[in-house]
Design an enzyme around this catalytic site. Structure first.
Site, PDB file in Angstrom:
ATOM      1  N   SER A 240       2.165   1.145  -5.365  1.00 40.71           N
ATOM      2  CA  SER A 240       2.969   0.588  -4.277  1.00 40.71           C
ATOM      3  C   SER A 240       4.448   0.734  -4.612  1.00 40.71           C
ATOM      4  CB  SER A 240       2.592  -0.877  -4.063  1.00 40.71           C
ATOM      5  OG  SER A 240       3.154  -1.351  -2.857  1.00 40.71           O
ATOM      6  N   ASN A 241       5.298  -0.020  -3.967  1.00 40.37           N
ATOM      7  CA  ASN A 241       6.742   0.024  -4.232  1.00 40.37           C
ATOM      8  C   ASN A 241       7.315  -1.368  -3.975  1.00 40.37           C
ATOM      9  OD1 ASN A 241       7.610  -0.162  -1.338  1.00 40.37           O
ATOM     10  ND2 ASN A 241       6.324   1.664  -1.242  1.00 40.37           N
ATOM     11  N   PRO A 242       8.579  -1.604  -4.365  1.00 42.41           N
ATOM     12  CA  PRO A 242       9.092  -2.988  -4.295  1.00 42.41           C
ATOM     13  C   PRO A 242       9.576  -3.432  -2.911  1.00 42.41           C
ATOM     14  CG  PRO A 242      10.363  -1.607  -5.844  1.00 42.41           C
ATOM     15  CD  PRO A 242       9.533  -0.694  -5.024  1.00 42.41           C
ATOM     16  N   SER A 243       9.270  -2.696  -1.851  1.00 45.13           N
ATOM     17  CA  SER A 243       9.746  -3.107  -0.520  1.00 45.13           C
ATOM     18  C   SER A 243       9.245  -4.512  -0.185  1.00 45.13           C
ATOM     19  CB  SER A 243       9.238  -2.118   0.534  1.00 45.13           C
ATOM     20  OG  SER A 243       9.444  -2.662   1.824  1.00 45.13           O
TER      21      SER A 243
ATOM     22  N   ALA B 122       8.110   1.369   3.850  1.00 48.70           N
ATOM     23  CA  ALA B 122       8.209   2.213   2.656  1.00 48.70           C
ATOM     24  C   ALA B 122       6.802   2.738   2.388  1.00 48.70           C
ATOM     25  CB  ALA B 122       8.731   1.394   1.485  1.00 48.70           C
TER      26      ALA B 122
END
Ligand code: CTP
Length: 399
Positions: free
Chosen positions: A214-217, A280
């Protein structure tokens, strides 16, 4: 500018309550009709009769009024519907705290909950109260709710101390009120009758039931875009990944987890007049999904990945006439070049380019600095994510 406008003036229990009488006169001179609600403690500083005589309306203090008419106890609802603007000046730390927590223990706090108009809060207090962490956190909260704040001025305070906490002069409050009324007028029109699809937050691509890519969005920018579009009169659908945010009221929300699910849902709503892709989206997903947790003894040191669909490119490839497509680009280098390339390759109208190298912008924070590219223009916008969202839509649609 305030001619014919209806303003509720909320007065709370601080020494600056007497200044509200002058403010009321300014609103009237500018052509507004004013009703006044006071908290019980405000009446210890100034009598209700002062405001009743000046406003030529009864002053409301309690939700349950003295009069016993059948509809009297619903007047906070009626007032909330009636007003074009609600100005709370002065607003004490106590009332601010109550607003943050949704109290409705008097006419003023109940009317805040019922109000459908912009709310302007003028925090006014003495000594260290304004700087106290609780007050600062409450101010941040009301800003998140979308209420407007006019910061107090520095100077000589009633306690004899010098500091920040004075109620700004009536002219300053009047000017702020005019700005809010003007932008509300614009808001009422700009996107009315339009359908807007917004995507927000991260996607998660699972490796097994307990691990994912995943990503930090956090979804803050996308949620702000959805809220701003809704305020401009649009019919908004918000598709979002896993986030810790309360969806804006009046917006249809759909939760997804993976890029594939997002793609599926976007296809359902792809005919929207405007699509804002602020999600994102993960570009890759593991080729294989393990239905049971992969034990470390059996884990391979490599995870095979496959590309996820580029949803925005798909939208750009099948866009219909008049549809507006807006993308976001998060870059760590060559911001303008990369964003311009995405704008062209994805066949979209606008791209909002975000640099991760700035402290006050990007993932998680409440502020943002972005470059809006499109229509041959390049414009920098910064502020809270809420403000940035409003300005972006103003710039894109006020053409
Ligand atoms: N986007 C998308 N589908 C993807 C990846 C991105 O629709 N699979 C959208 C994003 O929502 C955003 C825009 O495309 O509006 C740009 O996303 P970004 O991640 O910055 O760019 P990518 O196209 O993924 O390119 P790169 O990863 O090489 O920077």
């Amino acid at each position: 500018m305030l001619s014919g406008k209806r303003i509720i003036l909320g007065v709370t229990g601080g020494i600056a309550a007497y200044k509200a009488a002058f403010l009321l006169r300014e609103f009237q001179k500018a052509g507004a009709e004013v009703r006044v609600t006071m908290t019980p403690s405000a009446t210890r500083f100034v009598g209700t009769e002062t405001f009743a005589s000046l406003s030529r309306h009864d002053v409301a203090v309690e939700v349950f009024p003295e009069s016993s008419s059948a509809d009297a106890w619903t007047r906070h609802i009626e007032w909330g519907e009636w007003a074009d603007l609600f100005v709370i000046a002065p607003c004490t730390a106590n009332t601010l705290g109550k607003i943050v927590h949704g109290f409705s223990d008097n006419m003023l706090t109940s009317t805040v909950l019922a109000a459908r108009c912009p709310i302007l809060i003028c925090p006014t207090m003495d000594g260290g109260m304004y700087q106290a962490p609780a007050t600062q956190q409450n101010l941040q909260k009301v800003a998140e709710f979308g209420y407007h704040i006019l910061e107090p001025e520095e100077g000589y305070l009633a306690s004899g101390l010098e500091g920040k906490g004075r109620l700004p002069g009536p002219q300053t409050i009047l000017k702020k009120a005019e700005t809010l009324i003007v932008s509300k007028k614009k808001e009422d029109k700009l996107l009315s009758g339009k359908s807007v699809l917004v995507t927000a937050g991260p996607t998660r691509e699972h490796i097994d039931p307990v691990r994912f890519i995943s990503n930090p969005s956090t979804g803050k920018m996308g949620f702000a875009m959805a809220e701003a579009a809704q305020r401009l009169g649009a019919d908004v659908t918000l598709i979002h990944g896993p986030v810790q945010l309360v969806p804006p009221s009046g917006v249809e929300t759909i939760e997804i987890e993976t890029a594939e699910q997002l793609y599926e849902k976007v296809r359902e709503y792809a005919t929207a007049d405007v699509v804002i892709m602020s999600a994102a989206v993960s570009d890759f997903a593991p080729t294989d999904y393990h239905h049971q947790k992969v034990k470390k003894d059996n884990a391979s040191s490599e995870i095979k990945l496959k590309s996820t669909p580029d949803i925005l490119s798909w939208l750009g490839g099948q866009r219909r006439n008049g549809q507006v497509l807006i993308g976001f680009a998060m870059e760590t280098e060559n911001l303008v070049e990369n964003a311009t390339r995405k704008l062209n390759e994805k066949n979209i109208d606008w791209i909002v380019a975000n640099s991760l190298s700035e402290n006050d912008s990007g993932f998680g924070v409440d502020t943002n600095t972005v470059l809006l590219l499109g229509n041959g223009e390049k414009q920098e916008i910064s502020g809270s994510k809420r403000e940035v969202a409003r300005i972006l839509l103003d710039k894109i649609f006020a053409h």
